[in-house]
Motif scaffolding. Structure first.
Motif, PDB file in Angstrom:
ATOM      1  N   THR A 160      -9.398   3.597   6.557  1.00  0.00           N
ATOM      2  CA  THR A 160      -7.980   3.512   6.875  1.00  0.00           C
ATOM      3  C   THR A 160      -7.676   4.188   8.210  1.00  0.00           C
ATOM      4  N   TYR A 161      -8.315   5.321   8.449  1.00  0.00           N
ATOM      5  CA  TYR A 161      -8.085   6.075   9.691  1.00  0.00           C
ATOM      6  C   TYR A 161      -8.433   5.233  10.922  1.00  0.00           C
ATOM      7  N   ASN A 162      -9.544   4.535  10.850  1.00  0.00           N
ATOM      8  CA  ASN A 162      -9.998   3.734  11.997  1.00  0.00           C
ATOM      9  C   ASN A 162      -9.279   2.393  12.104  1.00  0.00           C
ATOM     10  N   LYS A 163      -8.562   2.013  11.068  1.00  0.00           N
ATOM     11  CA  LYS A 163      -7.900   0.706  11.032  1.00  0.00           C
ATOM     12  C   LYS A 163      -6.599   0.696  11.824  1.00  0.00           C
ATOM     13  N   TYR A 164      -5.926   1.857  11.916  1.00  0.00           N
ATOM     14  CA  TYR A 164      -4.600   1.910  12.534  1.00  0.00           C
ATOM     15  C   TYR A 164      -4.622   2.774  13.780  1.00  0.00           C
ATOM     16  N   ASP A 165      -4.004   2.265  14.855  1.00  0.00           N
ATOM     17  CA  ASP A 165      -3.909   2.996  16.110  1.00  0.00           C
ATOM     18  C   ASP A 165      -2.527   3.634  16.254  1.00  0.00           C
ATOM     19  N   LEU A 166      -2.402   4.472  17.271  1.00  0.00           N
ATOM     20  CA  LEU A 166      -1.138   5.159  17.541  1.00  0.00           C
ATOM     21  C   LEU A 166      -0.018   4.151  17.767  1.00  0.00           C
ATOM     22  N   GLY A 167       1.096   4.357  17.055  1.00  0.00           N
ATOM     23  CA  GLY A 167       2.250   3.493  17.217  1.00  0.00           C
ATOM     24  C   GLY A 167       2.266   2.283  16.311  1.00  0.00           C
ATOM     25  N   GLU A 168       1.164   2.011  15.609  1.00  0.00           N
ATOM     26  CA  GLU A 168       1.112   0.861  14.718  1.00  0.00           C
ATOM     27  C   GLU A 168       1.824   1.153  13.402  1.00  0.00           C
ATOM     28  N   SER A 169       2.178   0.082  12.708  1.00  0.00           N
ATOM     29  CA  SER A 169       2.827   0.215  11.401  1.00  0.00           C
ATOM     30  C   SER A 169       1.773   0.225  10.308  1.00  0.00           C
ATOM     31  N   LYS A 213      -4.789  -2.288   1.279  1.00  0.00           N
ATOM     32  CA  LYS A 213      -4.878  -3.740   1.139  1.00  0.00           C
ATOM     33  C   LYS A 213      -6.311  -4.229   0.930  1.00  0.00           C
ATOM     34  N   SER A 214      -7.271  -3.313   0.987  1.00  0.00           N
ATOM     35  CA  SER A 214      -8.666  -3.713   0.863  1.00  0.00           C
ATOM     36  C   SER A 214      -9.435  -2.678   0.060  1.00  0.00           C
ATOM     37  N   ALA A 215     -10.432  -3.166  -0.701  1.00  0.00           N
ATOM     38  CA  ALA A 215     -11.280  -2.245  -1.472  1.00  0.00           C
ATOM     39  C   ALA A 215     -12.074  -1.325  -0.560  1.00  0.00           C
ATOM     40  N   ASN A 216     -12.322  -1.758   0.675  1.00  0.00           N
ATOM     41  CA  ASN A 216     -13.063  -0.918   1.627  1.00  0.00           C
ATOM     42  C   ASN A 216     -12.288   0.340   2.001  1.00  0.00           C
ATOM     43  N   GLU A 217     -10.963   0.305   1.808  1.00  0.00           N
ATOM     44  CA  GLU A 217     -10.149   1.494   2.079  1.00  0.00           C
ATOM     45  C   GLU A 217     -10.115   2.440   0.892  1.00  0.00           C
ATOM     46  N   ILE A 218     -10.541   1.956  -0.269  1.00  0.00           N
ATOM     47  CA  ILE A 218     -10.419   2.741  -1.496  1.00  0.00           C
ATOM     48  C   ILE A 218     -11.706   3.454  -1.871  1.00  0.00           C
ATOM     49  N   TRP A 219     -12.842   2.732  -1.863  1.00  0.00           N
ATOM     50  CA  TRP A 219     -14.063   3.322  -2.422  1.00  0.00           C
ATOM     51  C   TRP A 219     -14.533   4.586  -1.710  1.00  0.00           C
ATOM     52  N   PRO A 220     -14.315   4.770  -0.373  1.00  0.00           N
ATOM     53  CA  PRO A 220     -14.741   6.046   0.229  1.00  0.00           C
ATOM     54  C   PRO A 220     -14.029   7.269  -0.359  1.00  0.00           C
ATOM     55  N   ALA A 221     -12.859   7.042  -0.998  1.00  0.00           N
ATOM     56  CA  ALA A 221     -12.127   8.167  -1.598  1.00  0.00           C
ATOM     57  C   ALA A 221     -12.873   8.777  -2.773  1.00  0.00           C
ATOM     58  N   PHE A 222     -13.842   8.033  -3.319  1.00  0.00           N
ATOM     59  CA  PHE A 222     -14.604   8.525  -4.456  1.00  0.00           C
ATOM     60  C   PHE A 222     -15.894   9.228  -4.033  1.00  0.00           C
ATOM     61  N   LEU A 223     -16.115   9.337  -2.724  1.00  0.00           N
ATOM     62  CA  LEU A 223     -17.328   9.978  -2.220  1.00  0.00           C
ATOM     63  C   LEU A 223     -16.947  11.171  -1.350  1.00  0.00           C
ATOM     64  N   ASN A 224     -16.534  12.251  -1.989  1.00  0.00           N
ATOM     65  CA  ASN A 224     -16.167  13.460  -1.242  1.00  0.00           C
ATOM     66  C   ASN A 224     -16.394  14.687  -2.119  1.00  0.00           C
ATOM     67  N   LEU A 225     -16.005  15.850  -1.605  1.00  0.00           N
ATOM     68  CA  LEU A 225     -16.287  17.106  -2.304  1.00  0.00           C
ATOM     69  C   LEU A 225     -15.543  17.205  -3.626  1.00  0.00           C
ATOM     70  N   TYR A 226     -14.314  16.662  -3.665  1.00  0.00           N
ATOM     71  CA  TYR A 226     -13.548  16.728  -4.919  1.00  0.00           C
ATOM     72  C   TYR A 226     -14.259  15.976  -6.035  1.00  0.00           C
ATOM     73  N   THR A 227     -14.653  14.731  -5.747  1.00  0.00           N
ATOM     74  CA  THR A 227     -15.307  13.933  -6.780  1.00  0.00           C
ATOM     75  C   THR A 227     -16.684  14.495  -7.130  1.00  0.00           C
ATOM     76  N   PHE A 228     -17.351  15.091  -6.140  1.00  0.00           N
ATOM     77  CA  PHE A 228     -18.639  15.726  -6.426  1.00  0.00           C
ATOM     78  C   PHE A 228     -18.457  16.889  -7.394  1.00  0.00           C
ATOM     79  N   PHE A 229     -17.424  17.709  -7.151  1.00  0.00           N
ATOM     80  CA  PHE A 229     -17.177  18.846  -8.032  1.00  0.00           C
ATOM     81  C   PHE A 229     -16.804  18.378  -9.431  1.00  0.00           C
ATOM     82  N   THR A 232      -8.827   7.698   3.936  1.00  0.00           N
ATOM     83  CA  THR A 232     -10.266   7.476   4.067  1.00  0.00           C
ATOM     84  C   THR A 232     -10.592   7.135   5.521  1.00  0.00           C
ATOM     85  N   GLY A 233     -11.866   7.225   5.862  1.00  0.00           N
ATOM     86  CA  GLY A 233     -12.280   6.910   7.219  1.00  0.00           C
ATOM     87  C   GLY A 233     -11.967   5.475   7.608  1.00  0.00           C
TER      88      GLY A 233
END
Length: 309
Positions: A233-242, A260-276, A230-231
């Motif tokens: 998670t993408y913005n949470k980790y930088d290059l070289g981080e664990s 580790k957070s609900a904020n990383e999960i709920w965006p997964a339900f708002l995309n083209l797959y879930t819309f279809f 999700t966006g």
């Protein structure tokens, strides 16, 4: 389904779909007959698994003289390493394709072709059965009606089957995600990231995010995966981080982010797959409801007719 009116709008729709079908058929035939015109051997620069948010892992490679990744089977993926050569074909001067790529594109094109031809048959038969000539010929009318209903039911079956397959794949992925008895959590390292924004003419946009991750399993084997995230998670980790990562014990390429957070999960339900999926389930519910109403009205009509007799 109601009658298709014989008017200029319906004829225009039929002609439009006819030209689209002819054009797509030509493209499919041209692709099948020319895709292998330029066989080559290229050097593998990188191999990695690719895991989306909802579907099973795929296997990709980057080769020399190609700007886009190519797909390979799991068996082929496990037998090759960076530096090896692989046979394939140049789709154009910057795109190398494998047999797996060609098979996938052909497989994707077949149901699209079937759906287009069925739409043409439905509109053609629907218009034809309303003409005076067909109406006055009972035998011809029955033939056209059978073509119409067969095409309509086949298209409906194709739609239902496609949705059921997608739901089955997503459900399987969710099961693997929540099944702790077949999982191992490790720490992966972020090697890089990529995001792709698709913007419509009206300004709306849809963005997908992926992280390149390196990790080792419990036996010390190295893996590189391109993991959809999700966006948040993408913005949470930088290059070289664990980043905490989960893999299935019987398939280390099937990975999940240990969110580790609900904020990383709920965006997964708002995309083209879930819309279809949402649209599909709503449409199936509407069809079942419409069928039940029609059946109830028919039963009421039969009951009323029986009472009058």
């Amino acid at each position: 389904m109601g009658e298709i009116p014989t008017n200029s709008k319906s004829i225009f729709v039929l002609i439009t779909f006819l030209f689209i079908t002819i054009g797509f058929t030509w493209l499919y035939i041209h692709f099948s007959s020319t895709i292998k015109d330029e066989p080559v051997e290229e050097t593998i620069e990188l191999k990695y698994s690719k895991k989306g948010l909802y579907l099973y892992p795929r296997y990709e490679i980057l080769v020399s003289n190609s700007d886009r990744p190519s797909t390979v089977s799991k068996e082929q993926f496990e037998s090759i390493e960076a530096g090896d050569t692989i046979s394939g074909y140049m789709k154009n001067k910057d795109t190398f394709v494998t047999e797996k790529d060609i098979q996938f594109e052909k497989l994707l094109g077949i149901p699209i072709l079937i759906a287009l031809y069925l739409v043409v048959f439905i509109f053609g038969a629907g218009l034809l059965k309303n003409t005076t000539f067909i109406k006055n010929k009972l035998a011809y009318k029955n033939i056209v009606q059978k073509i119409f209903m067969t095409s309509l039911l086949t298209l409906l079956g194709l739609y239902l089957l496609t949705g059921l397959i997608l739901i089955a794949l997503i459900t399987t992925n969710i099961f693997h995600k929540i099944n702790p008895w077949n999982q191992t959590e490790v720490t992966a390292t972020v090697l890089g990231g990529d995001h792709n924004e698709t913007r419509s003419q009206r300004g709306a946009s849809y963005t997908t995010y992926e992280l390149f991750l390196h990790f080792q399993d419990q036996e010390g084997n190295d893996y590189i995966t391109k993991k959809a995230v999700t966006g948040t998670t993408y913005n949470k980790y930088d290059l070289g981080e664990s980043i905490p990562l989960i893999y299935r014990n019987n398939n280390a390429d099937d990975t999940f982010i240990a969110t580790k957070s609900a904020n990383e999960i709920w965006p997964a339900f708002l995309n083209l797959y879930t819309f279809f999926i949402g649209f599909y389930l709503f449409s199936v519910f509407a069809m079942i409801r419409g069928w039940r109403k029609k059946k109830k009205r028919q039963q009421e009509k039969d009951t009323a007719l029986h009472n009058t007799i």
